[in-house]
Design a protein around this motif. Sequence first.
Motif, PDB file in Angstrom:
ATOM      1  N   PRO A  70      50.788 -14.395 -11.210  1.00  0.00           N
ATOM      2  CA  PRO A  70      49.828 -15.142 -10.534  1.00  0.00           C
ATOM      3  C   PRO A  70      50.380 -15.752  -9.290  1.00  0.00           C
ATOM      4  O   PRO A  70      51.572 -16.076  -9.069  1.00  0.00           O
ATOM      5  CB  PRO A  70      49.294 -16.256 -11.597  1.00  0.00           C
ATOM      6  CG  PRO A  70      50.683 -16.394 -12.176  1.00  0.00           C
ATOM      7  CD  PRO A  70      51.385 -15.216 -12.626  1.00  0.00           C
ATOM      8  N   THR A  99      62.404  -9.788  -4.745  1.00  0.00           N
ATOM      9  CA  THR A  99      62.650 -11.290  -4.844  1.00  0.00           C
ATOM     10  C   THR A  99      61.208 -12.108  -5.018  1.00  0.00           C
ATOM     11  O   THR A  99      60.473 -11.924  -4.297  1.00  0.00           O
ATOM     12  CB  THR A  99      63.519 -11.744  -3.879  1.00  0.00           C
ATOM     13  OG1 THR A  99      64.791 -11.267  -3.571  1.00  0.00           O
ATOM     14  CG2 THR A  99      63.641 -13.134  -3.855  1.00  0.00           C
ATOM     15  N   GLY A 100      61.172 -13.214  -5.878  1.00  0.00           N
ATOM     16  CA  GLY A 100      60.010 -13.725  -6.213  1.00  0.00           C
ATOM     17  C   GLY A 100      58.958 -13.289  -6.803  1.00  0.00           C
ATOM     18  O   GLY A 100      58.030 -13.700  -6.929  1.00  0.00           O
ATOM     19  N   ALA A 101      59.268 -11.980  -7.647  1.00  0.00           N
ATOM     20  CA  ALA A 101      58.067 -11.312  -8.304  1.00  0.00           C
ATOM     21  C   ALA A 101      57.929 -11.804  -9.589  1.00  0.00           C
ATOM     22  O   ALA A 101      56.783 -11.320 -10.352  1.00  0.00           O
ATOM     23  CB  ALA A 101      58.282  -9.896  -8.097  1.00  0.00           C
ATOM     24  N   GLY A 102      59.086 -12.671 -10.162  1.00  0.00           N
ATOM     25  CA  GLY A 102      58.828 -13.085 -11.365  1.00  0.00           C
ATOM     26  C   GLY A 102      59.885 -12.547 -12.656  1.00  0.00           C
ATOM     27  O   GLY A 102      59.407 -12.819 -13.884  1.00  0.00           O
ATOM     28  N   LYS A 103      60.800 -12.124 -12.002  1.00  0.00           N
ATOM     29  CA  LYS A 103      61.696 -11.626 -13.094  1.00  0.00           C
ATOM     30  C   LYS A 103      62.230 -12.697 -13.853  1.00  0.00           C
ATOM     31  O   LYS A 103      62.325 -12.513 -15.049  1.00  0.00           O
ATOM     32  CB  LYS A 103      62.834 -10.934 -12.230  1.00  0.00           C
ATOM     33  CG  LYS A 103      62.450  -9.753 -11.314  1.00  0.00           C
ATOM     34  CD  LYS A 103      63.424  -8.810 -10.795  1.00  0.00           C
ATOM     35  CE  LYS A 103      64.378  -9.727  -9.634  1.00  0.00           C
ATOM     36  NZ  LYS A 103      63.567 -10.089  -8.464  1.00  0.00           N
ATOM     37  N   THR A 104      63.061 -13.600 -12.948  1.00  0.00           N
ATOM     38  CA  THR A 104      63.593 -14.699 -13.984  1.00  0.00           C
ATOM     39  C   THR A 104      62.523 -15.402 -14.747  1.00  0.00           C
ATOM     40  O   THR A 104      63.182 -15.705 -16.208  1.00  0.00           O
ATOM     41  CB  THR A 104      64.401 -15.736 -12.899  1.00  0.00           C
ATOM     42  OG1 THR A 104      65.066 -14.816 -12.072  1.00  0.00           O
ATOM     43  CG2 THR A 104      65.176 -16.740 -13.706  1.00  0.00           C
ATOM     44  N   TYR A 105      61.463 -15.831 -14.240  1.00  0.00           N
ATOM     45  CA  TYR A 105      60.602 -16.356 -14.943  1.00  0.00           C
ATOM     46  C   TYR A 105      60.338 -15.447 -16.490  1.00  0.00           C
ATOM     47  O   TYR A 105      60.197 -16.095 -17.489  1.00  0.00           O
ATOM     48  CB  TYR A 105      59.176 -16.499 -14.378  1.00  0.00           C
ATOM     49  CG  TYR A 105      58.138 -17.269 -15.037  1.00  0.00           C
ATOM     50  CD1 TYR A 105      57.831 -18.665 -14.807  1.00  0.00           C
ATOM     51  CD2 TYR A 105      56.958 -16.448 -15.985  1.00  0.00           C
ATOM     52  CE1 TYR A 105      56.788 -19.234 -15.621  1.00  0.00           C
ATOM     53  CE2 TYR A 105      56.285 -17.129 -16.431  1.00  0.00           C
ATOM     54  CZ  TYR A 105      55.859 -18.735 -16.316  1.00  0.00           C
ATOM     55  OH  TYR A 105      54.991 -19.041 -17.222  1.00  0.00           O
ATOM     56  N   SER A 152      68.857 -14.318  -6.418  1.00  0.00           N
ATOM     57  CA  SER A 152      68.203 -13.010  -6.114  1.00  0.00           C
ATOM     58  C   SER A 152      69.229 -11.913  -5.807  1.00  0.00           C
ATOM     59  O   SER A 152      68.915 -10.732  -5.812  1.00  0.00           O
ATOM     60  CB  SER A 152      67.398 -13.063  -4.922  1.00  0.00           C
ATOM     61  OG  SER A 152      67.127 -14.320  -4.701  1.00  0.00           O
TER      62      SER A 152
HETATM   63  N1  ATP Z   1      54.002 -15.342 -14.736  1.00  0.00           N
HETATM   64  C1  ATP Z   1      54.120 -16.487 -14.109  1.00  0.00           C
HETATM   65  N2  ATP Z   1      53.284 -17.497 -14.179  1.00  0.00           N
HETATM   66  C2  ATP Z   1      53.545 -18.698 -13.455  1.00  0.00           C
HETATM   67  N3  ATP Z   1      54.528 -18.762 -12.429  1.00  0.00           N
HETATM   68  C3  ATP Z   1      55.342 -17.587 -12.358  1.00  0.00           C
HETATM   69  C4  ATP Z   1      55.208 -16.325 -12.977  1.00  0.00           C
HETATM   70  N4  ATP Z   1      56.005 -15.416 -12.768  1.00  0.00           N
HETATM   71  C5  ATP Z   1      56.882 -16.185 -11.496  1.00  0.00           C
HETATM   72  N5  ATP Z   1      56.468 -17.309 -11.244  1.00  0.00           N
HETATM   73  C6  ATP Z   1      57.038 -18.320 -10.299  1.00  0.00           C
HETATM   74  O1  ATP Z   1      57.252 -17.707  -9.376  1.00  0.00           O
HETATM   75  C7  ATP Z   1      58.301 -18.119  -8.707  1.00  0.00           C
HETATM   76  C8  ATP Z   1      59.500 -16.964  -8.466  1.00  0.00           C
HETATM   77  O2  ATP Z   1      59.456 -16.396  -9.750  1.00  0.00           O
HETATM   78  P1  ATP Z   1      61.124 -15.945  -9.981  1.00  0.00           P
HETATM   79  O3  ATP Z   1      62.014 -16.877  -9.632  1.00  0.00           O
HETATM   80  O4  ATP Z   1      61.041 -15.693 -11.662  1.00  0.00           O
HETATM   81  O5  ATP Z   1      61.163 -14.425  -9.269  1.00  0.00           O
HETATM   82  P2  ATP Z   1      62.520 -13.744  -9.372  1.00  0.00           P
HETATM   83  O6  ATP Z   1      61.751 -12.237  -9.132  1.00  0.00           O
HETATM   84  O7  ATP Z   1      63.457 -13.829 -10.420  1.00  0.00           O
HETATM   85  O8  ATP Z   1      63.129 -13.918  -7.601  1.00  0.00           O
HETATM   86  P3  ATP Z   1      64.849 -13.634  -7.546  1.00  0.00           P
HETATM   87  O9  ATP Z   1      64.985 -12.327  -7.604  1.00  0.00           O
HETATM   88  O10 ATP Z   1      65.055 -14.456  -6.294  1.00  0.00           O
HETATM   89  O11 ATP Z   1      65.490 -14.468  -8.697  1.00  0.00           O
HETATM   90  C9  ATP Z   1      59.030 -19.032  -9.542  1.00  0.00           C
HETATM   91  O12 ATP Z   1      58.365 -20.399  -9.127  1.00  0.00           O
HETATM   92  C10 ATP Z   1      58.260 -18.771 -10.978  1.00  0.00           C
HETATM   93  O13 ATP Z   1      58.195 -20.089 -11.611  1.00  0.00           O
END
Ligand code: ATP
Length: 612
Positions: free
Chosen positions: A274, A358-364, A481
């Motif tokens: 989202p 990066t920031g697409a939500g993988k870690t989440y 990332s």
């Molecule tokens: N499904 C979701 N619902 C709510 N917040 C989300 C969701 N997915 C990601 N986020 C938020 O978006 C932000 C980026 O997410 P995240 O760190 O998981 O990205 P990433 O792909 O792991 O980035 P990186 O490659 O830099 O680690 C974080 O603040 C995370 O909390």
Amino acid sequence: MSSRLSKLPVHMNVLNSPRKIKSATTSSSKKLANTSTTGNKVFSSAKNTSLKRKLQSATTSSAKKLASTSTTGNTSTTGNKVFSSAKNTSLKRKNVDSTRGRIQYPPPPAPLSKPPSKIEVLRDENSKLKKQFDELRKEYDEIITESKQLQNEIQEEECARKEYIKDIDRMKKRVANEEAHVKEIEDYIANLQQNRNDMIKNNSKLASEMKAYRCELEIANENITNQSENITNNINQIQEFTSKLQEYERLRRKLHNDVQDLKGNIRVFCRVRPLLDSESQNIANFKFPKEIPFNRKISLISTKTNYLGEKKEIFKEYQFDQVFDTFATQKDIFSEVAHIVQSVVDGYNGCIFAYGQTGAGKTYTMTGPTNATPETEGMIPRAVRLIYDIIQDLKTQCWKFTLEGQFIEIYNDNIRDLLVADPSSTNGVKHKTIHDERTGTTRISKATTVDLDCPNTLNQALKTAAHNRAVAATKCNAHSSRSHSVFMIRLRGTNDNSNETRIGSLNLIDLAGSERLSKSESKGDQLQEAKHINSSLSHLKTVIQGIKKDSCHINFRDSSLTWLLKNSLGGNAKVLMLVNISPLESSLSETESSLEFARMVNSAHVGTAHKN
Ligand SMILES: Nc1ncnc2c1ncn2[C@@H]1O[C@H](COP(=O)(O)OP(=O)(O)OP(=O)(O)O)[C@@H](O)[C@H]1O
């Protein structure tokens, strides 16, 4: 004179009868001894006194007679008179003395040549009387002695009597004490009697209760016998059910595996995160065509300007095993991930990796947000918890499992231990990927291994890994990332009943950001990082394409990532790729790139999975 003297024997008859006196004295003494009363004492004393008086009176009378005879003799001769007077005086004195004690008698008169005169006759008489007197005196003395003895005896008897009285008093006291004691004993006996009666009552009550219990016991015994039979039947049934259950379990695993095969050993899910509160950019134009039972397609409408400067809408549609829109929850994602977890417990290798920019939500998706709640926690904790639940259930089928984990990251193609307590202590340590071809499992040398025997150990391991990644991130900009993190779980189960063994492994991978080199405009270290990332992702793509083409030779060794995932991507693996998409319009180009990569992976076929 003669009559008077003749009277003397009458007195003396009493006194002259020593036997009588002795007998009287003995009788009196016996009486005294028998009675020992004061009255008797008085009586005895009175008798002795009377005897004394009689003796005195007899002596006095004899003296008087002598005196009188002496007076008459004076008429004959003067010498005789003098002699008589002297004798009489002496006799009188003697007689008087005799009242006090022993009587002195005058010597007998000298014999007369003439016929005995009156004096001589009197003298004879006197001599006789003297003899009688001596005898009486002797008897008297004896009586006195006897009386004294009696007195002594009386005194002794009196003392004895007093002692008796004392003894009697003592005895009385003792008797009183004994009576009191007897009373106590009687009371005690009465009490005991009462207790005994109570106990008899209780006894009969208990006896009737016991009888009732015996009846109940007999009924219970009958029930137990019946129930024992039932239990035996039930045990037999349970054994039957258990063997059937084991049969069904095998069937379930086979069917589950068949379903997984049908679904494809490499499956791809797409998730669009989202828009965050902090984000104000435009949202890309996504479409999620509604399908039943779940969405499989995602459409992307972008506007492109051609060389004539004309704007043209480009519509692209992608199809995956499942597509999750921005409203999908962690639980929704995990419901599909759970199938792979089940396969791992069944003895297969599994691999779930999150791919995206990066920031697409993988870690989440994989781990969850920093302060995750049960609703927001990611795939890793959910997967481990599900494994715990499944192996707990399998205990009823005599399965015992051990679970261990390693958490590493691949940064610039080097492996780092994320579970080490002090990351600086591992500087220069070279970790290697070791594959066990026999069990189809993989481990990292010199990396910390934790026993995941309870949820707490898992949580602690996740915390340590997050901390170590954060430390690395401060040293190196946006480190998280720039590296691939891999949580490796190895599981081993044994069944003593069926002698079966299950060995499975699950790799949960959070890949580094997949943004393209051209766009990131990286320089220096960042350029180096980006090159390593792109290289490893490119090799991943090549490996998957090789698998897709069923190539004889797939070079897993080209990168640390593909080498690590060799057993997870090869024939014996269930692979799930989660493609995370940013909702931002500005990320559209990267989104398209990620979706293309995912499409390619989705069309790949990864052998036919078989159990380890
Ligand atoms: N499904 C979701 N619902 C709510 N917040 C989300 C969701 N997915 C990601 N986020 C938020 O978006 C932000 C980026 O997410 P995240 O760190 O998981 O990205 P990433 O792909 O792991 O980035 P990186 O490659 O830099 O680690 C974080 O603040 C995370 O909390």
